[in-house]
Design a protein around this motif. Structure first.
Motif, PDB file in Angstrom:
ATOM      1  N   THR A  56      -9.926  19.040  14.298  1.00 46.94           N
ATOM      2  CA  THR A  56     -11.093  18.534  13.584  1.00 46.94           C
ATOM      3  C   THR A  56     -10.768  17.185  12.966  1.00 46.94           C
TER       4      THR A  56
ATOM      5  N   VAL B 172     -20.456   6.971  16.949  1.00 42.39           N
ATOM      6  CA  VAL B 172     -19.019   7.173  16.763  1.00 42.39           C
ATOM      7  C   VAL B 172     -18.451   7.851  18.002  1.00 42.39           C
TER       8      VAL B 172
ATOM      9  N   VAL C  84     -14.599   9.433  19.299  1.00 42.08           N
ATOM     10  CA  VAL C  84     -13.245   9.802  18.894  1.00 42.08           C
ATOM     11  C   VAL C  84     -12.471  10.252  20.130  1.00 42.08           C
TER      12      VAL C  84
ATOM     13  N   SER D 163     -18.134  12.186  21.274  1.00 41.11           N
ATOM     14  CA  SER D 163     -18.979  11.079  20.831  1.00 41.11           C
ATOM     15  C   SER D 163     -20.355  11.595  20.449  1.00 41.11           C
ATOM     16  N   THR D 164     -21.073  10.772  19.683  1.00 45.33           N
ATOM     17  CA  THR D 164     -22.414  11.152  19.256  1.00 45.33           C
ATOM     18  C   THR D 164     -23.384  11.216  20.435  1.00 45.33           C
TER      19      THR D 164
ATOM     20  N   VAL E  83     -19.339  14.885  18.191  1.00 45.53           N
ATOM     21  CA  VAL E  83     -19.390  14.229  16.891  1.00 45.53           C
ATOM     22  C   VAL E  83     -20.778  14.419  16.299  1.00 45.53           C
ATOM     23  N   ARG E  84     -20.828  14.811  15.052  1.00 46.70           N
ATOM     24  CA  ARG E  84     -22.124  14.957  14.375  1.00 46.70           C
ATOM     25  C   ARG E  84     -22.020  14.423  12.952  1.00 46.70           C
TER      26      ARG E  84
ATOM     27  N   PHE F 133     -19.160  11.953   8.962  1.00 40.71           N
ATOM     28  CA  PHE F 133     -19.260  12.600  10.263  1.00 40.71           C
ATOM     29  C   PHE F 133     -18.069  13.525  10.485  1.00 40.71           C
ATOM     30  N   GLN F 134     -18.239  14.432  11.408  1.00 38.94           N
ATOM     31  CA  GLN F 134     -17.194  15.384  11.776  1.00 38.94           C
ATOM     32  C   GLN F 134     -17.115  15.457  13.295  1.00 38.94           C
ATOM     33  N   ALA F 135     -15.913  15.402  13.807  1.00 39.87           N
ATOM     34  CA  ALA F 135     -15.693  15.472  15.249  1.00 39.87           C
ATOM     35  C   ALA F 135     -14.765  16.636  15.556  1.00 39.87           C
TER      36      ALA F 135
ATOM     37  N   ALA G 235     -10.520   6.490  16.614  1.00 38.55           N
ATOM     38  CA  ALA G 235     -11.950   6.561  16.295  1.00 38.55           C
ATOM     39  C   ALA G 235     -12.568   5.174  16.402  1.00 38.55           C
TER      40      ALA G 235
END
Length: 269
Positions: A57, A77, A79, A119-120, A182-183, A190-192, A209
């Motif tokens: 995470t 974003v 990652v 990614s978003t 990613v959200r 944000f959290q990936a 990132a």
């Protein structure tokens, strides 16, 4: 005389206008570029004999966000997690007199043995192909460069596609988007989530990132992650690398004992 006076007044007014413009420009706030900060749930992953993979995470915050861009969902974003780099040789087989043999090979320099991206949105929808190629972000845009000169008849694209196809089939190259990747949990947080496969290679990895604003890169950060073997697997790896002769002798002895024991166990008389 009147013409000289009018000219003097005109120059004086222009000077005042320029001074006010310079003063206003100095007082105008300089836009601050967005900055990205990230953290990860762990800095070390231990591979045990019962290791079945793990989830990593990544948490991030975007500082100095532009509210206008934020209101139009202009931020994206991506990652990535890149594994240890190593030269990789890809071989192409050909049938000769009814037998399949290796006829051509191509070695790519310093290729990440594992690569995951979240990614978003799909990375192809976030930024241009030129920008992806420049950054080397995305599975299809990884910089795979031959280590030496090659025959012009050799199709590098075919070798590249074969390598990527093999890595995807082995679960070593993965991509995730939207809620699975990613959200945003708030306006600038944000959290990936990245899935580490069970066969992830040991060694140094890098979490990278990228922050995009309307398709352009504005900030990036990276952190180191270490994947290590523990227990019996680490002991076997150390023995194979540090004492190869003793390791080979023990392997042969173990094979002989195993074969002899199996013959005693399954003999018919």
């Amino acid at each position: 005389m009147m013409h000289r006076l009018a000219g003097f007044c005109l120059v004086w007014l222009m000077g005042i206008g320029i001074a006010y413009a310079q003063q206003a420009q100095q007082k105008a706030p300089t836009p601050v570029p967005e900055k990205l900060e990230i953290g990860i749930s762990t800095r070390e992953i231990a591979i045990t004999p019962d290791f079945r993979g793990a989830d990593l995470t990544i948490f991030g915050v975007i500082n100095d966000v532009d509210t206008a861009v934020l209101s139009t969902h202009g931020y994206d974003v991506a990652v990535t997690l890149e594994g240890p780099e190593k030269d990789v040789t890809v071989r192409r087989k050909a049938r000769v007199f009814g037998i399949w043999i290796n006829r051509e090979l191509l070695t790519f320099a310093r290729v990440p043995l594992s690569y995951s991206i979240a990614s978003t949105r799909p990375i192809g929808d976030i930024t241009s192909a030129a920008e992806r190629a420049r950054l080397g972000v995305g599975i299809d845009d990884l910089p795979l460069n031959p280590t030496h000169s090659f025959d012009t008849a050799l199709d590098i694209r075919a070798f590249r596609a074969a390598f990527l196809r093999q890595q995807r089939a082995n679960g070593l190259y993965q991509s995730q988007t939207n809620k699975e990747g990613v959200r945003f949990v708030s306006a600038n947080l944000f959290q990936a989530s990245l899935r580490l496969p069970a066969n992830i290679p040991a060694g140094g990895h890098v979490v990278h990132a990228y922050l995009f604003r309307n398709g352009s890169l504005v900030s990036e950060r990276q952190l180191a992650l270490t994947v290590v073997k523990t227990g019996l697997e680490q002991a076997i790896t150390d023995a194979a690398h540090h004492t190869p002769i003793a390791y080979g002798c023990l392997a042969v002895l173990f094979a002989v004992i195993t074969g002899w024991g199996a013959s005693l166990l399954f003999r018919k008389d």
